[in-house]
Design a protein around this motif. Structure first.
Motif, PDB file in Angstrom:
ATOM      1  N   PRO A 188      33.072  38.840  52.074  1.00 27.47           N
ATOM      2  CA  PRO A 188      33.802  37.711  51.372  1.00 27.47           C
ATOM      3  C   PRO A 188      33.681  37.928  49.759  1.00 27.47           C
ATOM      4  O   PRO A 188      34.438  37.343  48.759  1.00 27.47           O
ATOM      5  N   ALA A 189      32.519  38.735  49.508  1.00 27.39           N
ATOM      6  CA  ALA A 189      32.274  39.298  48.077  1.00 27.39           C
ATOM      7  C   ALA A 189      33.343  39.844  47.323  1.00 27.39           C
ATOM      8  O   ALA A 189      33.474  39.616  45.921  1.00 27.39           O
ATOM      9  N   ASP A 190      34.303  40.268  48.054  1.00 30.89           N
ATOM     10  CA  ASP A 190      35.479  41.232  47.560  1.00 30.89           C
ATOM     11  C   ASP A 190      36.570  40.379  46.992  1.00 30.89           C
ATOM     12  O   ASP A 190      37.636  41.094  46.889  1.00 30.89           O
ATOM     13  N   TRP A 191      36.636  39.012  47.211  1.00 32.19           N
ATOM     14  CA  TRP A 191      37.654  38.398  47.418  1.00 32.19           C
ATOM     15  C   TRP A 191      37.766  37.157  46.114  1.00 32.19           C
ATOM     16  O   TRP A 191      38.488  36.535  45.973  1.00 32.19           O
ATOM     17  N   TYR A 192      36.942  37.592  45.345  1.00 38.41           N
ATOM     18  CA  TYR A 192      36.727  36.694  44.147  1.00 38.41           C
ATOM     19  C   TYR A 192      38.054  36.437  43.208  1.00 38.41           C
ATOM     20  O   TYR A 192      38.641  35.265  42.892  1.00 38.41           O
ATOM     21  N   GLY A 193      38.643  37.618  42.941  1.00 37.05           N
ATOM     22  CA  GLY A 193      39.658  37.484  42.293  1.00 37.05           C
ATOM     23  C   GLY A 193      41.150  36.795  42.891  1.00 37.05           C
ATOM     24  O   GLY A 193      41.731  36.126  42.161  1.00 37.05           O
ATOM     25  N   ALA A 194      41.073  37.111  43.933  1.00 34.88           N
ATOM     26  CA  ALA A 194      42.244  36.350  44.983  1.00 34.88           C
ATOM     27  C   ALA A 194      42.062  34.802  44.849  1.00 34.88           C
ATOM     28  O   ALA A 194      42.829  34.189  44.915  1.00 34.88           O
ATOM     29  N   VAL A 195      40.767  34.523  44.839  1.00 40.86           N
ATOM     30  CA  VAL A 195      40.444  33.046  44.894  1.00 40.86           C
ATOM     31  C   VAL A 195      40.653  32.422  43.595  1.00 40.86           C
ATOM     32  O   VAL A 195      41.233  31.464  43.825  1.00 40.86           O
ATOM     33  N   ALA A 196      40.396  33.139  42.539  1.00 42.54           N
ATOM     34  CA  ALA A 196      40.560  32.637  41.453  1.00 42.54           C
ATOM     35  C   ALA A 196      42.181  32.537  41.051  1.00 42.54           C
ATOM     36  O   ALA A 196      42.676  31.613  40.433  1.00 42.54           O
ATOM     37  N   ARG A 197      43.012  33.537  41.529  1.00 42.59           N
ATOM     38  CA  ARG A 197      44.444  33.147  41.508  1.00 42.59           C
ATOM     39  C   ARG A 197      44.989  32.281  42.500  1.00 42.59           C
ATOM     40  O   ARG A 197      46.091  31.459  41.988  1.00 42.59           O
ATOM     41  N   PHE A 198      44.474  32.002  43.532  1.00 45.71           N
ATOM     42  CA  PHE A 198      44.693  31.032  44.613  1.00 45.71           C
ATOM     43  C   PHE A 198      44.797  29.565  43.880  1.00 45.71           C
ATOM     44  O   PHE A 198      45.450  28.558  44.012  1.00 45.71           O
ATOM     45  N   SER A 199      43.960  29.360  42.784  1.00 44.33           N
ATOM     46  CA  SER A 199      43.702  28.249  42.099  1.00 44.33           C
ATOM     47  C   SER A 199      45.061  27.670  41.413  1.00 44.33           C
ATOM     48  O   SER A 199      44.898  26.628  41.098  1.00 44.33           O
ATOM     49  N   GLY A 200      45.901  28.636  40.929  1.00 45.74           N
ATOM     50  CA  GLY A 200      47.012  28.502  40.236  1.00 45.74           C
ATOM     51  C   GLY A 200      46.534  28.025  38.689  1.00 45.74           C
ATOM     52  O   GLY A 200      47.835  27.902  37.929  1.00 45.74           O
ATOM     53  N   ALA A 201      45.323  28.428  38.155  1.00 45.25           N
ATOM     54  CA  ALA A 201      45.102  28.286  36.877  1.00 45.25           C
ATOM     55  C   ALA A 201      45.874  29.238  35.977  1.00 45.25           C
ATOM     56  O   ALA A 201      46.025  30.433  36.613  1.00 45.25           O
ATOM     57  N   ALA A 202      46.121  28.934  34.847  1.00 48.87           N
ATOM     58  CA  ALA A 202      46.721  29.915  33.876  1.00 48.87           C
ATOM     59  C   ALA A 202      45.568  30.565  32.823  1.00 48.87           C
ATOM     60  O   ALA A 202      46.128  31.306  32.372  1.00 48.87           O
TER      61      ALA A 202
END
Length: 654
Positions: A188-202
């Motif tokens: 799970p520690a390797d997914w931080y970037g994908a989770v951040a992208r999933f937010s849809g934030a610009a």
């Protein structure tokens, strides 16, 4: 319907005009993703168990199940919302967005009558939100169609089948991971970037705040029963440390340094409310010097009754009203509009305006399945904790008010006071996030109760969410209904200030108490408890096996000996002698209520009479008038109220 939170008459003289609030927010849940994801061998079914659906989707798309569960928890707390869209057009446990389809589900506004600065009142119609042309919607709003393309699952099924929806979310996470050039790792520690992208934030700040919340859920774990009765659990990983350096490769804009008054753990942007003159008037707030000039006592929780873009259009209009902050549903982004030192026009009660900070939350009172997201709850709670610590505001329901708890300042304004955030705002969960959970706080004979139903199981019937008089969909609620006797067939408690018979309407607060509010016990009968409420004995069901209130103790007021009754006020203004010659004295006018001898009401605070005089654009004439008279703030009905200290005795509740 009186639920709309944005108050066009919370300004001087009640002379603001109403503009149309925008419909579906332009905020996106997910940036467009490129690349492919593996096809699932099976998506499962809605009846196969949501926990199993998470396991199946995680295996099919090689996403850690814990990450998938944590993202979904932040999106929806694993609720399905019966296939209804959120305020931003999101569907299902993963909040997959399909704004074009959701355009047809935009709820209605209501109407309200509110006081401005305490001098006059007027009615204002809250019209339909402005619905954008679907062809003009940004592509990045449409994550559900993207998920349909990645999975091969029809969009209609992704909207209505929770298991398919989870699979769609897993496919989007996997695609985001691949786009970042990261392996589909089981860690799970390797997914931080994908989770951040999933937010849809610009921007990086909003994306990081969202991802940090997801990883906080991963570390603490969670378990709850969803809105369709399924138990879903996520085991805690307390030592989990995310690879936050991935955010630098996510291709997001840097956060702006704009001097907002927000905690470091949230994403916050400055969208100023204009302080401008126009003609013989000005708007849309008043300059002040709080807390040096006067203390800040309250934080008022509102919902917008409109979507993000339209609401931000309104705050930029100097002829409209103002509030201090707005919080976005999709990702918890906070926009600050008015500095805390200044006085926003938001509560419909000038005394409360001058003593409070107003926070709007994107959502609709009468549309509980256009839900208040976990991301929004958490961001709001962090902001409130920060403000409470900074200004010495107690974290309790006497000081953290809903707009529906703000009293009418005069008798004429009582019927038009607003009712947001409404019975579906989860106060119990919110105060858990504030680190001040409600619970038993006294012996059984302590004399008080704290209202504390089980939100999910407590489902009183409300009417008028979609059609006047028609029942709303069954839904968890923070509020408990009050009766004139220990019998659900007895009459509902009447609020004489409203001048109408009580109803079960979703906007009718006359016979309801809310989670966290405290009342003095008046009587008990079997599984029923009576409290003193609006000058009456009011009964509610409180069975021992499933209580809706718990014991508490504290201070209460009661009329002084020899007085048959005392008046109740909607504002704590000074006595006439306190006003200097250049400030017009304000009437100390009672509301149409009294407290008869022998009744008791819980004390929330002790306050001096105070009035903030600010009726001109230039601040050199502004004054804070403080009197000798003292008041007690009490929990009187669904709303708070004030009594003069000279009229009452204060006693321990026991």
């Amino acid at each position: 319907m009186r639920g709309s939170a944005i108050d066009p008459t919370s300004a001087p003289g009640g002379r603001r005009t109403r503009r149309t609030a925008g419909g579906i927010a332009a905020a996106a849940l997910l940036l467009p993703l490129l690349g492919a994801a593996p096809s699932p061998s099976a998506t499962g079914s809605a009846t196969g168990g949501l926990q199993r659906a998470f396991a199946s989707a995680a295996a099919a798309y090689h996403v850690p199940q814990s990450v998938l569960l944590a993202v979904s928890y932040l999106q929806s707390r694993w609720d399905t919302h019966a296939g209804a869209p959120s305020v931003t057009g999101g569907y299902g446990p993963m909040h997959l967005t399909d704004a074009r389809t959701a355009l047809t589900a935009v709820p209605h506004h209501g109407e309200g009558t509110e006081d401005a600065r305490g001098d006059s009142a007027r009615s204002a119609l809250h019209p339909e939100p402005r619905v954008p042309d679907a062809s003009a919607l940004p592509a990045r709003l449409e994550t559900l169609p993207t998920a349909a393309g990645l999975t091969g699952i029809p969009a209609a099924r992704l909207r209505t089948d929770p298991a398919a929806n989870v699979a769609g979310g897993a496919a989007l996470l996997a695609a985001a991971q691949q786009k970042l050039g990261r392996p589909l790792s089981s860690d799970p520690a390797d997914w931080y970037g994908a989770v951040a992208r999933f937010s849809g934030a610009a921007d990086t700040a909003t994306a990081a705040a969202y991802a940090n919340d997801v990883y906080d859920v991963l570390r603490t774990g969670a378990q709850r029963t969803t809105d369709d009765g399924q138990v879903v659990a996520l085991a805690a990983r307390p030592g989990l440390a995310a690879d936050t350096a991935q955010l630098k490769r996510a291709g997001l804009a840097p956060a702006a340094e704009d001097g907002t008054e927000c905690p470091a753990a949230v994403s916050c942007t400055w969208v100023p409310a204009p302080y401008e003159e126009f003609g013989d008037d000005y708007g849309n707030h008043d300059l002040g010097d709080r807390p040096a000039s006067q203390s800040i006592k309250y934080i008022v929780i509102h919902d917008t009754e409109g979507a993000w873009d339209g609401v931000l259009d309104l705050i930029k209009d100097p002829t409209y009203v103002s509030w201090n902050y707005t919080i976005r549903s999709t990702d918890g982004l906070i926009a600050q509009h008015v500095k805390a030192k200044d006085v926003a026009w938001h509560a419909g009660n000038w005394y409360v305006n001058a003593k409070s900070i107003g926070i709007e939350h994107e959502g609709f009172l009468a549309a509980p399945d256009a839900w208040y997201t976990e991301a929004m709850y958490r961001s709001s709670a962090r902001l409130v904790r920060y403000l409470a610590a900074r200004y010495g505001i107690p974290l309790d329901r006497q000081h953290i008010l809903g707009h529906d708890n703000v009293p009418g300042p005069t008798a004429a304004t009582v019927p038009g006071m607003h009712t947001d955030p409404g019975p579906y705002w989860d106060w119990r969960h919110y105060f858990e996030l504030l680190d001040h959970p409600f619970g038993r706080a006294g012996r059984a004979k302590g004399g008080l109760v704290t209202i504390l139903p089980d939100y999910a199981r407590n489902q009183p019937v409300y009417t008028g969410c979609a059609t006047a008089g028609e029942p709303c969909a069954a839904h968890g609620s923070s509020e408990v209904r009050l009766y004139s006797d220990h019998d659900e067939n007895s009459a509902l408690i009447k609020d004489i200030g409203l001048g109408t018979a009580p109803t079960t309407g979703v906007n009718d607060v006359s016979s309801r108490v809310s989670t966290g509010q405290q009342y003095a016990v008046a009587d008990r009968w079997g599984g029923w408890t009576a409290i003193w409420y609006l000058g009456q004995k009011a009964w509610f069901r409180n069975p021992g096996g499933r209580p809706t209130a718990v014991a508490a103790a504290g201070r209460v007021i009661t009329p002084k000996a020899g007085l048959t009754s005392i008046p109740v006020y909607g504002r704590a203004y000074p006595e006439r002698a306190a006003y200097p010659a250049d400030v017009p004295a304000q009437a100390v006018s009672p509301l149409p209520y009294t407290i008869p001898a022998g009744q008791r009401y819980v004390v929330g605070d002790e306050l001096p009479g105070e009035y903030y005089y600010a009726v001109t654009f230039t601040a050199d004439s502004h004054r804070v008038v403080t009197g000798e008279d003292l008041y007690y703030q009490i929990q009187y009905g669904h709303r708070v109220a004030y009594v003069r200290a000279a009229d009452v005795d204060v006693r321990p509740s026991a």
